[in-house]
Design a protein around this motif. Structure first.
Motif, short mmCIF file in Angstrom:
data_model
loop_
_atom_site.label_atom_id
_atom_site.label_comp_id
_atom_site.label_asym_id
_atom_site.label_seq_id
_atom_site.Cartn_x
_atom_site.Cartn_y
_atom_site.Cartn_z
N VAL A 1 0.81 -1.21 0.00
CA VAL A 1 0.00 0.00 0.00
C VAL A 1 0.85 1.27 0.00
O VAL A 1 0.33 2.36 0.13
CB VAL A 1 -0.97 0.06 1.20
CG1 VAL A 1 -1.97 -1.06 1.11
CG2 VAL A 1 -0.22 0.03 2.49
N HIS B 1 2.67 4.32 -1.42
CA HIS B 1 2.37 5.11 -2.61
C HIS B 1 3.61 5.28 -3.47
O HIS B 1 4.68 4.78 -3.15
CB HIS B 1 1.83 6.47 -2.19
CG HIS B 1 0.45 6.34 -1.61
ND1 HIS B 1 -0.41 7.37 -1.52
CD2 HIS B 1 -0.19 5.27 -1.10
CE1 HIS B 1 -1.53 6.96 -0.97
NE2 HIS B 1 -1.41 5.68 -0.69
N HIS C 1 -7.47 8.54 3.83
CA HIS C 1 -6.89 7.44 3.06
C HIS C 1 -6.00 6.55 3.94
O HIS C 1 -6.18 5.34 4.00
CB HIS C 1 -6.10 8.02 1.89
CG HIS C 1 -5.50 7.00 0.98
ND1 HIS C 1 -5.98 6.75 -0.28
CD2 HIS C 1 -4.45 6.15 1.15
CE1 HIS C 1 -5.27 5.78 -0.84
NE2 HIS C 1 -4.32 5.40 0.00
N HIS D 1 -6.59 2.63 5.56
CA HIS D 1 -5.66 1.49 5.52
C HIS D 1 -5.51 0.88 6.91
O HIS D 1 -5.46 -0.34 7.06
CB HIS D 1 -4.28 1.94 5.04
CG HIS D 1 -4.15 2.11 3.55
ND1 HIS D 1 -4.66 1.21 2.64
CD2 HIS D 1 -3.52 3.07 2.81
CE1 HIS D 1 -4.37 1.62 1.41
NE2 HIS D 1 -3.69 2.74 1.48
N GLU E 1 -5.88 -0.35 -1.92
CA GLU E 1 -5.98 1.05 -2.33
C GLU E 1 -7.42 1.40 -2.69
O GLU E 1 -7.87 2.52 -2.47
CB GLU E 1 -5.06 1.34 -3.51
CG GLU E 1 -3.58 1.24 -3.19
CD GLU E 1 -3.16 2.08 -2.00
OE1 GLU E 1 -3.87 3.05 -1.65
OE2 GLU E 1 -2.15 1.74 -1.37
#
Ligand SMILES: [Zn+2]
Length: 377
Positions: free
Chosen positions: A115, A117, A155, A159, A216
């Motif tokens: 996960v 980025h 975001h 997670h 995601e």
């Protein structure tokens, strides 16, 4: 026991103090969603964020000096996810690291969870059992402009909810097998839909970064759910309903500001484990397609899980198996002097299959009368 008592005392002391005026300014200036919330939710958020701030280790990185403004802005948005449920303030997240700006990660560094980025100029990062890492400029941008649907705090903390069951698979712990089934059916179809749209270069309500992987997808869907709920409900009603029942919140009501919303946290339970979420029915002002159905019809998840053709096909298989069981039972009965168990098994199967087939057939007829909903392409 002693620790939980001490914790409770410490938390009570924190909440006994009045909420600081400068912190309220930060909320109003940096967290646009705060002013949309009903007053009861605003009060709960102010309490939650104070505990959250006091129980995390906050570190400024890359030359950033940690301030109350940064803590309040991040804590408010993280705690927004938990407003509908009783919780332990993301107790598995100990540390929050904040960089001044989208920060640069060492070359070749790849997160163990899939996960992380993009390698350069990341906006944020979440690690299972580890810190949440954020860029302050991205936090501010997301907090002040909800209409864009990008919010790095929502975001990364989505997670963290996903990680609660130890897997970064886009499915946080849910309450029941039925909820898992519904989640899987709706979210898989929606994920595939986003991947397809992304491949075809079509515009989508959801950020196409969500097509990276299911983890995601859940994080991106969470951002969209809180920041663009009207658009999400309009174009992805099933996914909106699934997320509304998961978070026990209905952001559409904030944006419509009808004032008719009841407080979404009346029957709160801990957010961990299978018993974690509140009964979705108490949080659902607008029932989903399935919840319009009586329980005995909903059992089959027709329309969402099985389109009509699939249901009819399964019905046909059941009838074949029923005939086969009947023949088997009959043959065993003919030779019953030697062995009766074959006949018992055969006729038990006939009973179970017959019962299931009639049940499914009645359910299909029920949905025929009340209308099928097309599953997502
Ligand atoms: Zn992510």
């Amino acid at each position: 026991m002693l620790f939980s008592w001490l914790d409770r005392r410490r938390r009570e002391r924190i909440l006994a103090a009045p909420f600081r005026a400068d912190w309220l300014d930060y909320l109003q200036k940096n967290v646009a969603l705060y002013s949309l919330l009903p007053a009861t939710d605003q009060a709960k958020l102010r309490d939650d964020l104070r505990i959250f701030i006091s129980e995390k280790s906050w570190e400024g990185c890359g030359g950033l000096t940690m301030t109350d403004e940064i803590k309040v802005t991040i804590a408010a948005q993280a705690c927004l996810l938990l407003l509908g449920v009783e919780h332990e303030y993301f107790d598995h997240v100990q540390t929050i690291l904040v960089y001044p700006s989208a920060y640069r990660a060492p070359d070749g560094e790849v997160g163990p969870d899939g996960v992380v980025h993009e390698g350069i100029g990341r906006l944020g990062e979440a690690w299972p059992g580890g810190p949440v890492i954020l860029g302050w400029d991205a936090v501010l941008e997301g907090g002040r402009n909800p209409e864009k649907g990008n919010n790095v705090v929502l975001h990364e903390f989505a997670h963290q909810l996903d990680f609660l069951d130890g897997l970064a698979d886009g499915t946080p712990p849910l309450k029941s097998a039925e909820e898992y089934r519904r989640w899987h059916a709706v979210m898989t179809a929606e994920y595939d839909r986003l991947c397809k749209a992304s491949d075809q270069g079509k515009a989508t309500v959801l950020d196409q970064y969500g097509a990276t992987n299911p983890a995601e997808f859940f994080a991106v869907a969470t951002e969209c759910f809180f920041e663009k709920p009207l658009q999400l409900q309009h174009s992805h009603p099933q996914m909106y309903d699934v997320l509304r029942d998961y978070y026990c919140q209905n952001p559409v009501a904030w944006f419509m500001s009808t004032g008719a919303e009841t407080s979404p946290h009346r029957h709160r339970r801990p957010y961990r484990g299978n018993r974690s979420r509140k009964d979705p029915k108490t949080a659902a002002p607008k029932p989903a397609f399935e919840t319009n159905q009586p329980g005995w019809v909903r059992f089959w998840m027709l329309g969402t899980y099985w389109p009509r053709e699939v249901a009819v096909e399964r019905l046909r298989y059941m009838l074949y198996m029923l005939v086969a069981s009947l023949v088997f039972g009959g043959l065993a009965l003919a030779g019953m002097s030697r062995r009766a168990s074959g006949a018992v098994i055969g006729f038990a199967l006939v009973g179970i299959l017959g019962f299931s087939a009639v049940w499914l057939w009645l359910a299909v007829k029920w949905v025929d009368r009340h209308g099928w909903k097309e599953p997502h392409p």
